[in-house]
Structures are given as structure tokens and as C-alpha cells.
Design an enzyme around this catalytic site. Sequence first.
Site, mmCIF file in Angstrom:
data_model
loop_
_atom_site.group_PDB
_atom_site.id
_atom_site.type_symbol
_atom_site.label_atom_id
_atom_site.label_comp_id
_atom_site.label_asym_id
_atom_site.label_seq_id
_atom_site.Cartn_x
_atom_site.Cartn_y
_atom_site.Cartn_z
ATOM 1 N N HIS A 1 0.855 -1.187 0.000
ATOM 2 C CA HIS A 1 0.000 0.000 0.000
ATOM 3 C C HIS A 1 0.889 1.234 0.000
ATOM 4 O O HIS A 1 1.943 1.236 0.627
ATOM 5 C CB HIS A 1 -0.926 0.002 1.237
ATOM 6 C CG HIS A 1 -2.042 0.981 1.111
ATOM 7 N ND1 HIS A 1 -1.900 2.290 1.496
ATOM 8 C CD2 HIS A 1 -3.290 0.844 0.607
ATOM 9 C CE1 HIS A 1 -3.040 2.923 1.245
ATOM 10 N NE2 HIS A 1 -3.891 2.072 0.693
ATOM 11 N N GLU B 1 -7.792 -5.170 -0.120
ATOM 12 C CA GLU B 1 -8.377 -5.921 -1.230
ATOM 13 C C GLU B 1 -8.279 -7.435 -1.023
ATOM 14 O O GLU B 1 -9.038 -8.189 -1.621
ATOM 15 C CB GLU B 1 -7.721 -5.499 -2.539
ATOM 16 C CG GLU B 1 -7.758 -3.985 -2.690
ATOM 17 C CD GLU B 1 -8.415 -3.500 -3.943
ATOM 18 O OE1 GLU B 1 -8.512 -4.288 -4.882
ATOM 19 O OE2 GLU B 1 -8.834 -2.339 -3.983
HETATM 20 N N1 ACO Z 1 4.023 -7.531 -5.023
HETATM 21 C C1 ACO Z 1 5.314 -7.480 -5.394
HETATM 22 N N2 ACO Z 1 6.069 -6.372 -5.390
HETATM 23 C C2 ACO Z 1 5.469 -5.257 -4.979
HETATM 24 C C3 ACO Z 1 4.135 -5.223 -4.566
HETATM 25 C C4 ACO Z 1 3.401 -6.416 -4.582
HETATM 26 N N3 ACO Z 1 2.140 -6.474 -4.209
HETATM 27 N N4 ACO Z 1 3.815 -3.962 -4.220
HETATM 28 C C5 ACO Z 1 4.909 -3.226 -4.411
HETATM 29 N N5 ACO Z 1 5.917 -4.007 -4.869
HETATM 30 C C6 ACO Z 1 7.272 -3.597 -5.198
HETATM 31 C C7 ACO Z 1 7.304 -2.926 -6.569
HETATM 32 O O1 ACO Z 1 7.537 -3.842 -7.606
HETATM 33 C C8 ACO Z 1 8.432 -1.938 -6.405
HETATM 34 O O2 ACO Z 1 9.626 -2.593 -6.602
HETATM 35 P P1 ACO Z 1 10.876 -1.826 -7.334
HETATM 36 O O3 ACO Z 1 11.219 -0.684 -6.415
HETATM 37 O O4 ACO Z 1 11.937 -2.878 -7.431
HETATM 38 O O5 ACO Z 1 10.339 -1.362 -8.652
HETATM 39 C C9 ACO Z 1 8.336 -1.527 -4.925
HETATM 40 O O6 ACO Z 1 7.670 -2.602 -4.257
HETATM 41 C C10 ACO Z 1 7.544 -0.264 -4.732
HETATM 42 O O7 ACO Z 1 6.340 -0.331 -5.486
HETATM 43 P P2 ACO Z 1 5.497 0.939 -5.933
HETATM 44 O O8 ACO Z 1 4.469 0.522 -6.917
HETATM 45 O O9 ACO Z 1 6.414 2.056 -6.302
HETATM 46 O O10 ACO Z 1 4.847 1.340 -4.557
HETATM 47 P P3 ACO Z 1 3.502 2.067 -4.352
HETATM 48 O O11 ACO Z 1 3.520 2.609 -2.978
HETATM 49 O O12 ACO Z 1 3.205 3.014 -5.447
HETATM 50 O O13 ACO Z 1 2.526 0.798 -4.494
HETATM 51 C C11 ACO Z 1 0.575 -0.442 -4.728
HETATM 52 C C12 ACO Z 1 1.302 0.653 -3.922
HETATM 53 C C13 ACO Z 1 0.255 0.099 -6.121
HETATM 54 C C14 ACO Z 1 -0.720 -0.766 -3.993
HETATM 55 C C15 ACO Z 1 1.466 -1.701 -4.832
HETATM 56 O O14 ACO Z 1 1.832 -2.169 -3.556
HETATM 57 C C16 ACO Z 1 0.811 -2.803 -5.649
HETATM 58 O O15 ACO Z 1 0.901 -2.784 -6.884
HETATM 59 N N6 ACO Z 1 0.154 -3.814 -4.958
HETATM 60 C C17 ACO Z 1 -0.545 -4.857 -5.672
HETATM 61 C C18 ACO Z 1 -1.889 -4.340 -6.201
HETATM 62 C C19 ACO Z 1 -2.894 -4.117 -5.073
HETATM 63 O O16 ACO Z 1 -3.036 -4.930 -4.161
HETATM 64 N N7 ACO Z 1 -3.634 -2.994 -5.185
HETATM 65 C C20 ACO Z 1 -4.674 -2.627 -4.205
HETATM 66 C C21 ACO Z 1 -4.222 -1.499 -3.327
HETATM 67 S S1 ACO Z 1 -5.434 -1.066 -2.089
HETATM 68 C C22 ACO Z 1 -6.576 -0.109 -2.916
HETATM 69 O O17 ACO Z 1 -6.366 0.368 -3.991
HETATM 70 C C23 ACO Z 1 -7.915 0.146 -2.296
#
Ligand code: ACO
Length: 341
Positions: free
Chosen positions: A228, A282
Site C-alpha cells: 500500500h 483488497e
Molecule cells: N508484489 C510485489 N512487489 C510489490 C508489490 C506487490 N504487491 N507492491 C509493491 N511491490 C514492489 C514494486 O515492484 C516496487 O519494486 P521496485 O522498487 O523494485 O520497482 C516496490 O515494491 C515499490 O512499489 P510501488 O508501486 O512504487 O509502490 P507504491 O507505494 O506506489 O505501491 C501499490 C502501492 C500500487 C498498492 C502496490 O503495492 C501494488 O501494486 N500492490 C498490488 C496491487 C494491489 O493490491 N492494489 C490494491 C491497493 S489497495 C486499494 O487500492 C484500495
Amino acid sequence: MLGLEGLVVAETRLSSVDGEKGELVVCGLSLEQLAARNFEEAFHTLLDTSVELASLRCQVFPKLRLILPLLTGDREPSAALRLGLASLPSNISAEELVAAFPLLLAGARHGSNLQAPDPKLSQVEDFMRLFFGERQAADRVRALNTYLVTVSEHGMNASTFACRVVASTGAKPLESALAGLAALSGPLHGGAPGPVLDLLDELREVDDREVHLREKLRRGERLMGFGHRIYRRRDPRAEVLQGAVQSLRPSAELRFAQQVEVLAQKVLQDWKPDRPLKTNVEFYTALLLHELGFERSWFTALFAMGRVMGWMAHFQEQRALGKLMRPQSRYIGALPQGAKL
Ligand code: ACO
């Protein structure tokens, strides 16, 4: 500041998300207190109104008649919801919009066969009756109520921000809500619960789940339902919804999901030791909605039915402020020959 991370774009009385402590406060209530209320109470609190949702549903229903036959067919529920919403009269109020969502969702299922709303029922009970075709048991209504209220408001998330930007131009509630809905169309915000179930299905088929999860990460895939932007320690909504799933039926599926959760946490911890990627709202949303009998294609539209309360509360707040949102960008493209920035 790419992704606007950490940037404050508004002052709000609606909610505070404390990512470090893993706490959410909505209009002076903790998430746990809010989640114990019914949809109507949350609506009155967030939109600061005493108008009755049941009478608004009855008021809005005749306005949907022409569009209902067009909502069914091959269309995805979210696309039907967008179409239905866009077809509402442009002067519809913020409060009427909240009342319209359950009708649009049930309309996306039944088209012109949609029954009329029952003003004696609560919004959630009436929605379930219209959607499933008969009244539902009290524990099922309570569980969906908990879900919808839990996701109703959550700081400056992507869809709320989209709503506020559109509201800041002086647009009406309808256009602002459409912006919020559009922001839910991508998988990173609001679109993960369907893929959470896909992940669980996938893991049921493999022998070594830990190896499978590690391989997915190596391939650059994200584990849906984890991570998140703000919550680093815990997403309090995940815990509330876990309780709601448990209250329905402690099923074998729930036990399996809990095992996957523990495994995914371990694998993600090894994968990104410096970036806590905890279970998000989620993950348990997926289990709850599945347990209630909703197909995964409906999940995003259901999320919108709860979140529209927050969107409309932010709409009101932004319009009262009367200030256009207009950030800037830093140009990194080519310059005309001989020019310097
Ligand atoms: N699985 C694997 N790796 C992940 C995940 C995950 N669920 N979430 C983040 N990471 C990794 C990314 O690949 C990234 O790696 P990198 O730095 O090597 O590129 C790092 O962690 C940071 O990720 P960002 O996308 O920059 O972090 P952000 O804070 O923007 O992400 C997000 C938040 C979009 C929710 C992310 O954790 C994600 O994609 N999760 C999976 C999708 C999900 O569950 N979405 C629902 C969110 S809750 C809602 O919307 C109500």
C-alpha cells in the site's frame, strides 16, 4: 515528486490515514467505530445531511428507466456502471448519486427487469434484494454493510483525488463521480480483489507454493492484495474485513487464504526487506465478496458503491473551497534549437 508521494494537496475534515501507526480516522471516528455503523449512518456522517437514502432511491428510480435495457448484455459491470452513471440527469445531487449506485449495479444485472426499490429497507438490504432477486439473511446484509462502510472513505487516494480535481473546476457531482469511477479502472487501485482470487486459485494447483510465489516475483509480477502506498505496518481495513469474513462462515477457503497470506508476507519480506508490503484491504475484500456470492467481475463496481460516499463528501468540501487545482510539471523534453531552460 513522482507519484505525488507525501505531497499534501488539500486540507480535509473527512479522514486521516496514518500509515506508520496503521490507523484510519473518518469524521472523528476510528475505522473500527465507523465499520460498526450502518450505511445510512455513514452517509449522514460523511455528507453531513439528514436526508433519507430510502426516499432518494425511490426518487432516482424513475430516472433510470430509459437506460436500464442498455446496461445488460456483454458489458462488464464497471462499464455498465459508467454508462448508467453518465446517463443520469446532469443536475443530480451528490446525495442522489449515492442512492443511485445500488440501482445502477442491480440494473446492470437485471436490465429493464429491475424491481422497484423498497423504501422500508436499508440501502444495503434493498441492494441485495434487487441484485439477488430475494431478501438476504441478516448476517449477509451485515457483512456487505461492513464492507461498503469500511471502504467508503480513505484520504487522498487516486479516485478521490481525481474527483477533487474535477470538482475544483466547478463541475457537477455527476462529472466528479465519473472521474472517480474512471480512476478505478486500472489494477493498482480498487481493481485488485478479482486478481486476488485468481492468485488463490493458481496457488491451489501447485505443489510448492512458496517456490511458486518466489518465481512470480522474479518474473516481475506483483502479488495482488499486498502493499500500500501509505500503510507500512498494517492496513486496518484488512483486519476489519477479515473479521467480517469470519463472522459469515469460517470456511476451508478462508483458512487456505490465511495460509497464503502468511506465506506471501514471508516471501515479500525476503523480496523487499526495506519496503514493508503488508496485506491490504483488497485481500479480504476478495474473500468477503466471493463468500457473499458475487462474481469477481462485480468487485470494482461494488467497491465504487461504497466509495461514492467519500467521493461526494470530497466533492462538497472541494466545491466549498472554490479553488482550482492546478499543479505544475517539470519539462524534460527537447528544446527548440539554441534555447536553454
Ligand atoms: N508484489 C510485489 N512487489 C510489490 C508489490 C506487490 N504487491 N507492491 C509493491 N511491490 C514492489 C514494486 O515492484 C516496487 O519494486 P521496485 O522498487 O523494485 O520497482 C516496490 O515494491 C515499490 O512499489 P510501488 O508501486 O512504487 O509502490 P507504491 O507505494 O506506489 O505501491 C501499490 C502501492 C500500487 C498498492 C502496490 O503495492 C501494488 O501494486 N500492490 C498490488 C496491487 C494491489 O493490491 N492494489 C490494491 C491497493 S489497495 C486499494 O487500492 C484500495
